[in-house]
Scaffold this active site. Sequence first.
Site, PDB file in Angstrom:
ATOM      1  N   ASP A 124      -2.497 -10.411  -2.458  1.00  0.00           N
ATOM      2  CA  ASP A 124      -3.059 -10.030  -1.160  1.00  0.00           C
ATOM      3  C   ASP A 124      -4.567  -9.772  -1.353  1.00  0.00           C
ATOM      4  OD1 ASP A 124      -2.078  -8.694   1.684  1.00  0.00           O
ATOM      5  OD2 ASP A 124      -3.803  -7.627   0.860  1.00  0.00           O
TER       6      ASP A 124
ATOM      7  N   HIS B  30      -6.214  -7.263  -0.407  1.00  0.00           N
ATOM      8  CA  HIS B  30      -6.415  -5.843  -0.724  1.00  0.00           C
ATOM      9  C   HIS B  30      -5.616  -5.439  -1.969  1.00  0.00           C
ATOM     10  CE1 HIS B  30      -6.782  -6.346   3.715  1.00  0.00           C
ATOM     11  NE2 HIS B  30      -7.874  -5.624   3.527  1.00  0.00           N
TER      12      HIS B  30
ATOM     13  N   HIS C 279       0.817  -1.225   0.000  1.00  0.00           N
ATOM     14  CA  HIS C 279       0.000   0.000   0.000  1.00  0.00           C
ATOM     15  C   HIS C 279       0.848   1.272   0.000  1.00  0.00           C
ATOM     16  CE1 HIS C 279      -3.659  -2.271   0.453  1.00  0.00           C
ATOM     17  NE2 HIS C 279      -3.268  -2.809   1.591  1.00  0.00           N
TER      18      HIS C 279
ATOM     19  N   ASP D 183      -4.359 -12.979   3.724  1.00  0.00           N
ATOM     20  CA  ASP D 183      -5.639 -12.439   4.214  1.00  0.00           C
ATOM     21  C   ASP D 183      -6.809 -12.794   3.291  1.00  0.00           C
ATOM     22  OD1 ASP D 183      -4.522 -10.698   2.355  1.00  0.00           O
ATOM     23  OD2 ASP D 183      -4.633  -8.925   3.639  1.00  0.00           O
TER      24      ASP D 183
HETATM   25  N1  Q9C Z   1     -12.447  -1.096   8.218  1.00  0.00           N
HETATM   26  C1  Q9C Z   1      -2.522  -5.249   4.195  1.00  0.00           C
HETATM   27  O1  Q9C Z   1      -3.145  -6.297   4.161  1.00  0.00           O
HETATM   28  N2  Q9C Z   1      -7.714  -1.304   7.384  1.00  0.00           N
HETATM   29  N3  Q9C Z   1      -3.078  -4.098   4.595  1.00  0.00           N
HETATM   30  C2  Q9C Z   1      -8.993  -1.539   6.822  1.00  0.00           C
HETATM   31  C3  Q9C Z   1     -11.422  -1.587   7.329  1.00  0.00           C
HETATM   32  C4  Q9C Z   1      -6.595  -1.319   6.503  1.00  0.00           C
HETATM   33  C5  Q9C Z   1      -4.462  -4.047   4.973  1.00  0.00           C
HETATM   34  C6  Q9C Z   1     -10.061  -1.113   7.783  1.00  0.00           C
HETATM   35  C7  Q9C Z   1      -6.272  -2.650   5.916  1.00  0.00           C
HETATM   36  C8  Q9C Z   1      -4.881  -2.673   5.358  1.00  0.00           C
HETATM   37  C9  Q9C Z   1      -1.069  -5.222   3.860  1.00  0.00           C
HETATM   38 ZN    ZN Z   2      -4.160  -7.173   2.670  1.00  0.00          ZN
END
Ligand code: Q9C
Ligand code: ZN
Length: 343
Positions: free
Chosen positions: A195, A197, A160, A284
Amino acid sequence: MNASSIPIYFDARQLAHQPLLELHNGGWSPYAEKSTRAEAILSQLGNARAVSDFGMEPILEVHDASYVDFLRSAHDEWRAAGREGDAIGYTWPVIRRRPVNLQRIDARLGRYSFDAATPIAKETWSAAYWSAQTALSALSTVIDQGSPAAFALCRPPGHHSGKDYCGGYCYLNNAAIAAERARQSGYRVAILDIDYHHGNGTQDIFYKDGAMLFVSIHADPATDYPFFWGHADERGEGEGKGATVNLPLPRGTPLEGYLTALDQALETIRAHSAELIILSFGADTFEGDPISHFQLRSEDYPVIANRISGLGLPTLIVMEGGYAVEELGRNVDGFLSGFAKAD
Ligand code: Q9C
Ligand code: ZN
């Protein structure tokens, strides 16, 4: 020893980054990107190889020096402003706001981040630095020693983070730093991001770059973080047009739908004539992940990994997310075993 025989890299300094809280759905919750994630993976895989120090140069090939300075000093500035706990922003410059060079720590946090999921703690810089060196060390095993694959147990994760911002638990983009290094060593590189996301930082870094293919399979940003990036119509810009490929999938996707997208991703990588893969691997996508919504089971990880290794290309596997700590070691181990297994 792990079941896979793939060399593992990790540095204990990555553990010292321990933010307490993140802003999540309107309240403070315990930080999901816990150091116990890396410990769980490590205890499942066994001993890791020692990480070498490649210095600042490969980091600065990807990230702006002013951003790196900010990351190094933000926590001290926060404390100097009389604050407690971890540094976190609360005001962001709206897109296309004219650049203003402000010194106040809150303004700097807004300038160099895009969310409130990414607090800067005392040891954040050091952990992020060693996480990037872990990726570079594992890459070196592939490009300098001819290992067909290597696993970088990166933590904090990276995908990210863009050239001048942190976000989504990410501070330095480990995969992008390794990809740039591999490119400079003469490889035609493809980044495959699996991932849950979308890897908005990696996409952003290479968006105008036609030589670096970025392919991502992720939860539809219409419903999931990071919302503003990862839509199917984002295809790259200028010379990079066509070298960004986004394959968003709905919440609830099980293995079958996932493999359809994966086959499309692998076909795109073949068509690009890639010579080396940087794989941003998040666990994830697991059905039990506390912040994510796909339906992959533990037994699916070897299947997915084995398809990717079917490309027959040298591959650096970089750890990104995965927050079901209890099952994380098993899922990562399963992935690496499936990757190493001959089909
Ligand atoms: N309510 C990685 O998996 N928070 N980052 C989301 C949703 C951020 C995930 C909150 C998620 C980041 C590397
Ligand atoms: Zn992620």
